[in-house]
Design a protein around this motif. Structure first.
Motif, PDB file in Angstrom:
ATOM      1  N   LEU A  38      11.108   3.403   8.165  1.00  0.00           N
ATOM      2  CA  LEU A  38      10.040   2.654   8.810  1.00  0.00           C
ATOM      3  C   LEU A  38       8.855   3.601   8.995  1.00  0.00           C
ATOM      4  O   LEU A  38       8.818   4.379   9.940  1.00  0.00           O
ATOM      5  CB  LEU A  38      10.493   2.101  10.165  1.00  0.00           C
ATOM      6  N   GLY A  39       7.898   3.545   8.081  1.00  0.00           N
ATOM      7  CA  GLY A  39       6.706   4.378   8.164  1.00  0.00           C
ATOM      8  C   GLY A  39       7.026   5.851   8.096  1.00  0.00           C
ATOM      9  O   GLY A  39       7.057   6.550   9.111  1.00  0.00           O
ATOM     10  N   THR A  40       7.298   6.372   6.927  1.00  0.00           N
ATOM     11  CA  THR A  40       7.695   7.771   6.789  1.00  0.00           C
ATOM     12  C   THR A  40       7.449   8.247   5.365  1.00  0.00           C
ATOM     13  O   THR A  40       7.018   7.492   4.498  1.00  0.00           O
ATOM     14  CB  THR A  40       9.186   7.922   7.134  1.00  0.00           C
TER      15      THR A  40
ATOM     16  N   VAL B 118       5.568   5.763   2.812  1.00  0.00           N
ATOM     17  CA  VAL B 118       5.740   4.373   3.209  1.00  0.00           C
ATOM     18  C   VAL B 118       4.772   3.973   4.315  1.00  0.00           C
ATOM     19  O   VAL B 118       4.646   4.660   5.325  1.00  0.00           O
ATOM     20  CB  VAL B 118       7.194   4.131   3.678  1.00  0.00           C
ATOM     21  N   GLU B 119       4.094   2.844   4.114  1.00  0.00           N
ATOM     22  CA  GLU B 119       3.219   2.296   5.143  1.00  0.00           C
ATOM     23  C   GLU B 119       4.060   1.715   6.276  1.00  0.00           C
ATOM     24  O   GLU B 119       5.157   1.209   6.049  1.00  0.00           O
ATOM     25  CB  GLU B 119       2.340   1.181   4.548  1.00  0.00           C
ATOM     26  N   LYS B 120       3.538   1.795   7.491  1.00  0.00           N
ATOM     27  CA  LYS B 120       4.268   1.240   8.631  1.00  0.00           C
ATOM     28  C   LYS B 120       4.379  -0.280   8.489  1.00  0.00           C
ATOM     29  O   LYS B 120       3.454  -0.946   8.061  1.00  0.00           O
ATOM     30  CB  LYS B 120       3.570   1.599   9.934  1.00  0.00           C
ATOM     31  N   GLY B 121       5.504  -0.794   8.891  1.00  0.00           N
ATOM     32  CA  GLY B 121       5.729  -2.235   8.784  1.00  0.00           C
ATOM     33  C   GLY B 121       7.183  -2.532   9.023  1.00  0.00           C
ATOM     34  O   GLY B 121       7.862  -1.818   9.749  1.00  0.00           O
TER      35      GLY B 121
ATOM     36  N   GLY C 113       0.795  -1.221   0.000  1.00  0.00           N
ATOM     37  CA  GLY C 113       0.000   0.000   0.000  1.00  0.00           C
ATOM     38  C   GLY C 113       0.824   1.266   0.000  1.00  0.00           C
ATOM     39  O   GLY C 113       0.272   2.373  -0.107  1.00  0.00           O
ATOM     40  N   SER C 114       2.150   1.154   0.128  1.00  0.00           N
ATOM     41  CA  SER C 114       3.022   2.324   0.042  1.00  0.00           C
ATOM     42  C   SER C 114       2.905   2.916  -1.364  1.00  0.00           C
ATOM     43  O   SER C 114       2.673   2.198  -2.336  1.00  0.00           O
ATOM     44  CB  SER C 114       4.482   1.952   0.331  1.00  0.00           C
ATOM     45  N   MET C 115       3.089   4.224  -1.466  1.00  0.00           N
ATOM     46  CA  MET C 115       2.946   4.909  -2.752  1.00  0.00           C
ATOM     47  C   MET C 115       4.261   5.570  -3.155  1.00  0.00           C
ATOM     48  O   MET C 115       5.003   6.080  -2.306  1.00  0.00           O
ATOM     49  CB  MET C 115       1.847   5.965  -2.675  1.00  0.00           C
ATOM     50  N   VAL C 116       4.537   5.560  -4.453  1.00  0.00           N
ATOM     51  CA  VAL C 116       5.727   6.212  -4.986  1.00  0.00           C
ATOM     52  C   VAL C 116       5.318   7.067  -6.178  1.00  0.00           C
ATOM     53  O   VAL C 116       4.687   6.573  -7.115  1.00  0.00           O
ATOM     54  CB  VAL C 116       6.791   5.189  -5.442  1.00  0.00           C
TER      55      VAL C 116
ATOM     56  N   LEU D 286      10.486  14.179   5.130  1.00  0.00           N
ATOM     57  CA  LEU D 286       9.315  14.980   5.458  1.00  0.00           C
ATOM     58  C   LEU D 286       8.675  14.538   6.764  1.00  0.00           C
ATOM     59  O   LEU D 286       8.258  15.361   7.568  1.00  0.00           O
ATOM     60  CB  LEU D 286       8.286  14.921   4.320  1.00  0.00           C
ATOM     61  N   THR D 287       8.578  13.225   6.972  1.00  0.00           N
ATOM     62  CA  THR D 287       8.043  12.695   8.236  1.00  0.00           C
ATOM     63  C   THR D 287       8.826  11.456   8.625  1.00  0.00           C
ATOM     64  O   THR D 287       9.415  10.779   7.788  1.00  0.00           O
ATOM     65  CB  THR D 287       6.546  12.319   8.107  1.00  0.00           C
TER      66      THR D 287
END
Length: 278
Positions: A143-145, A125-128, A91-94, A161-162
Motif C-alpha cells: 500500500l503506497g511503497t 506504487v501510488e497510494k490507494g 500512475g504506479s511505475m514498474v 525500500l519504502t
C-alpha cells in the motif's frame, strides 16, 4: 311458344342479375374484412419480434462489453539485455529488467489492483487500495511503497525500500517487511534479513551487485544482461560477493567473477561460454 320462352328467359335473367349483384357486394365485403384483419395481426407480430431482437441484442452487447472490461489485459515483456518502464493505470511505475514479463487488466484496475509478474522489477506504487504482484513463487501485497522483486526459476526475493510489504508464499506462509529488509525464499520458507535494499536496484544503472550469491545465479544474471549463453561446469553452489559495472564486453564480467574463485571460461564455436575450474 316462342313468346313464353322469351318471357321465362327474361325473368330468369333478372333473378340471376339480382342474386349476382348481391353476391358480389357480399364477397367484396367479406374479402376486405379478411384481407385487412391478418395485416393488422401480422404487423403486431413483426413489431413484437423486432422488440425482442432489440432487447436480446442489447443484452449480448452489454455482456460483450462487460467481458471485454473484465478480461482484456495488456502484456509487457523484455528480452535479455533489455530494460523497459511501464506506467500502470493508477500512475504506479514498474521498471522491468531483462527477460521479465508483466500482465494486468487496465479496465478492471479500479476494482482490483493486481498484476501478474515474472522476472525482476522495481515497483513504485501510488497510494490507494491494496496493490498485489502475483508471481509463480509468491505474492507481494503493498500500500503506497517501493520495492524490488526477483522471481526467476526457483528463486524469490523481495527487497523493501519504502513503506511496508507483505510477502506470501503459495503454501500460505507469509511475512511483513519494512524498509531495508529482505524476504527471501530459502528451503521453501521465507527468511527475513536486514539489508541495504537500494543495492537490489543496482541493475537499473547497469551495475551488478552480489552479496554471497551462488555462482549459478551470478552467471545467470550475466547471461541475461548480455543476452548470451553460459554453461557452468563448476560447483554451482560456490558463493560470490562483489559489485561491478556492466561494460559492452561480456568477457569483462566473466573475468571479474572467475578470477577470485579460481575459475576460467572458454568460448565454444557455438558462442556458448563454459565456466570451468582451473
Amino acid at each position: 311458344m316462342k313468346n313464353d320462352n322469351s318471357k321465362k328467359i327474361e325473368k330468369l335473367s333478372n333473378l340471376l342479375e339480382v342474386e349476382y349483384s348481391r353476391s358480389k357486394e357480399d364477397i367484396w365485403s367479406a374479402m376486405e374484412d379478411k384481407l385487412s384483419a391478418p395485416k393488422k395481426e401480422e404487423k403486431k407480430v413483426i413489431q413484437l419480434n423486432l422488440r425482442s431482437w432489440a432487447v436480446a441484442a442489447s443484452i449480448i452487447i452489454l455482456l460483450g462489453i462487460g467481458s471485454f472490461i473484465r478480461f482484456y489485459h495488456e502484456d509487457y515483456s523484455t528480452m535479455a539485455g533489455e530494460q523497459y518502464r511501464v506506467e500502470l493505470p493508477d500512475g504506479s511505475m514498474v521498471d522491468l529488467n531483462g527477460q521479465s514479463s508483466l500482465q494486468f487488466h487496465p479496465y478492471w484496475w479500479k476494482i482490483n489492483r493486481s498484476l501478474n509478474f515474472e522476472g525482476e522489477g522495481y515497483f513504485e506504487v501510488e497510494k490507494g487500495k491494496s496493490f498485489s504482484v502475483v508471481s509463480t513463487n509468491g505474492t507481494t501485497t503493498v500500500l503506497g511503497t517501493s520495492f524490488n522483486i526477483y522471481s526467476r526459476d526457483a528463486n524469490y526475493e523481495v527487497n523493501c525500500l519504502t513503506g511496508k510489504v507483505k510477502v506470501k508464499l503459495p503454501g500460505g506462509a507469509q511475512t511483513v517487511i519494512t524498509p531495508n529488509q529482505q524476504a527471501k525464499l530459502v528451503n521453501n520458507q521465507l527468511e527475513v534479513t536486514e539489508t541495504n535494499a537500494a543495492h537490489s536496484t543496482e541493475w537499473k544503472d547497469n551495475e551488478f551487485y552480489f552479496t554471497r550469491e551462488t555462482i549459478k545465479r551470478v552467471f545467470r544474471e550475466i547471461e541475461i544482461a548480455y543476452s548470451a549463453k553460459i554453461s557452468v561446469e563448476a560447483d554451482e553452489t560456490t558463493f560470490y560477493s562483489g559489485n561491478f559495472k556492466k561494460t559492452d564486453n561480456i568477457e569483462d564480467a566473466l573475468t571479474i567473477v572467475c578470477n577470485p574463485l579460481n575459475l576460467k571460461f572458454v568460448q565454444l564455436e557455438t558462442g556458448t561460454y563454459v565456466i570451468k575450474s582451473n
